[in-house]
Design a protein around this motif. Structure first.
Motif, PDB file in Angstrom:
ATOM      1  N   ALA A 130      87.848 -16.734  94.408  1.00  0.00           N
ATOM      2  CA  ALA A 130      86.416 -16.717  94.086  1.00  0.00           C
ATOM      3  C   ALA A 130      85.632 -17.627  95.023  1.00  0.00           C
ATOM      4  N   VAL A 131      86.195 -18.789  95.348  1.00  0.00           N
ATOM      5  CA  VAL A 131      85.464 -19.800  96.111  1.00  0.00           C
ATOM      6  C   VAL A 131      85.275 -19.409  97.575  1.00  0.00           C
ATOM      7  N   VAL A 132      86.286 -18.828  98.202  1.00  0.00           N
ATOM      8  CA  VAL A 132      86.170 -18.499  99.635  1.00  0.00           C
ATOM      9  C   VAL A 132      85.074 -17.466  99.883  1.00  0.00           C
ATOM     10  N   PRO A 133      85.088 -16.302  99.206  1.00  0.00           N
ATOM     11  CA  PRO A 133      83.995 -15.353  99.469  1.00  0.00           C
ATOM     12  C   PRO A 133      82.626 -15.893  99.039  1.00  0.00           C
ATOM     13  N   ALA A 134      82.585 -16.608  97.917  1.00  0.00           N
ATOM     14  CA  ALA A 134      81.305 -17.163  97.468  1.00  0.00           C
ATOM     15  C   ALA A 134      80.801 -18.224  98.442  1.00  0.00           C
ATOM     16  N   GLY A 135      81.695 -19.062  98.948  1.00  0.00           N
ATOM     17  CA  GLY A 135      81.300 -20.092  99.913  1.00  0.00           C
ATOM     18  C   GLY A 135      80.831 -19.499 101.229  1.00  0.00           C
ATOM     19  N   LEU A 136      81.553 -18.481 101.706  1.00  0.00           N
ATOM     20  CA  LEU A 136      81.127 -17.802 102.938  1.00  0.00           C
ATOM     21  C   LEU A 136      79.775 -17.113 102.725  1.00  0.00           C
ATOM     22  N   GLY A 137      79.626 -16.458 101.593  1.00  0.00           N
ATOM     23  CA  GLY A 137      78.354 -15.806 101.289  1.00  0.00           C
ATOM     24  C   GLY A 137      77.218 -16.803 101.214  1.00  0.00           C
ATOM     25  N   ALA A 138      77.447 -17.935 100.557  1.00  0.00           N
ATOM     26  CA  ALA A 138      76.410 -18.959 100.443  1.00  0.00           C
ATOM     27  C   ALA A 138      76.011 -19.486 101.815  1.00  0.00           C
ATOM     28  N   THR A 139      76.991 -19.693 102.679  1.00  0.00           N
ATOM     29  CA  THR A 139      76.710 -20.198 104.031  1.00  0.00           C
ATOM     30  C   THR A 139      75.881 -19.191 104.824  1.00  0.00           C
ATOM     31  N   VAL A 140      76.310 -17.941 104.825  1.00  0.00           N
ATOM     32  CA  VAL A 140      75.589 -16.905 105.572  1.00  0.00           C
ATOM     33  C   VAL A 140      74.174 -16.732 105.030  1.00  0.00           C
TER      34      VAL A 140
END
Length: 188
Positions: A109-119
């Motif tokens: 959950a954290v990796v895609p959410a973190g990448l999405g938040a950054t982008v």
């Protein structure tokens, strides 16, 4: 009522995190409504283009269905933030074939959410600045959107909230990570 909208809130989630997750879904809603109203229902929210803007692709990629799909996908992606504060973000619902009942790995959950938040945190403010300067994302002149007077205000009201999507998602993601990684307390 909130349990009916997104399932039950996970244990240990503070109210501010739930509100931030819901706010995330609301950041995309105004732009979805603006797009559908302007493009599909031809509401007077922008001036009709008299020429094709370079870089905006053929008409097949700007059809009514594209606007609907873009709007539904962006709202669905924003809605996934609610999973970071809900039980279904920790344990896969039983009705999901093959995975139901299993714990969601924290990094899944954290990796895609973190990448999405950054982008999102980088993309939307940049896109809004480029639009305000009358430029496309690559910096070339012409935004492809012609606005005058009240149309500019309506566009800003619809698209400025998108700048909050990334930071809100980032805050909820960090909370999810810290909460899920914290040692569990055993009641005595």
């Amino acid at each position: 009522m909130s349990a009916k909208l997104h399932g039950r809130t996970a244990e240990g989630v503070p109210r501010w995190a739930v509100w931030a997750a819901y706010a995330t879904t609301l950041t995309t809603l105004p732009s979805c409504v603006w797009r559908i109203a302007a493009m599909n229902f031809h509401a007077p929210l922008l001036e009709p283009a008299t020429t094709m803007v370079r870089g905006h692709g053929p008409v097949v990629f700007t059809g009514w269905w594209y606007v609907l799909v873009l709007s539904v996908v962006s709202e669905a992606l924003a809605y996934l933030t609610i999973g970071l504060v809900s039980e279904w973000g920790e344990v896969v619902p039983r009705w999901v074939p093959g995975l139901g009942g299993r714990r969601v790995p924290v990094l899944a959950a954290v990796v895609p959410a973190g990448l999405g938040a950054t982008v999102l945190t980088l993309l939307f403010p940049y896109a809004l600045i480029m639009s305000a300067l009358g430029r496309m994302l690559d910096g070339t002149p012409g935004s492809g959107v012609i606005l005058h007077g009240g149309q500019t205000v309506a566009f800003a009201v619809a698209y400025v909230p998108l700048a909050a999507w990334g930071p809100l998602l980032g805050i909820v993601t960090v909370h999810y990570y810290r909460r899920r990684r914290a040692p569990r307390r055993v009641a005595a």
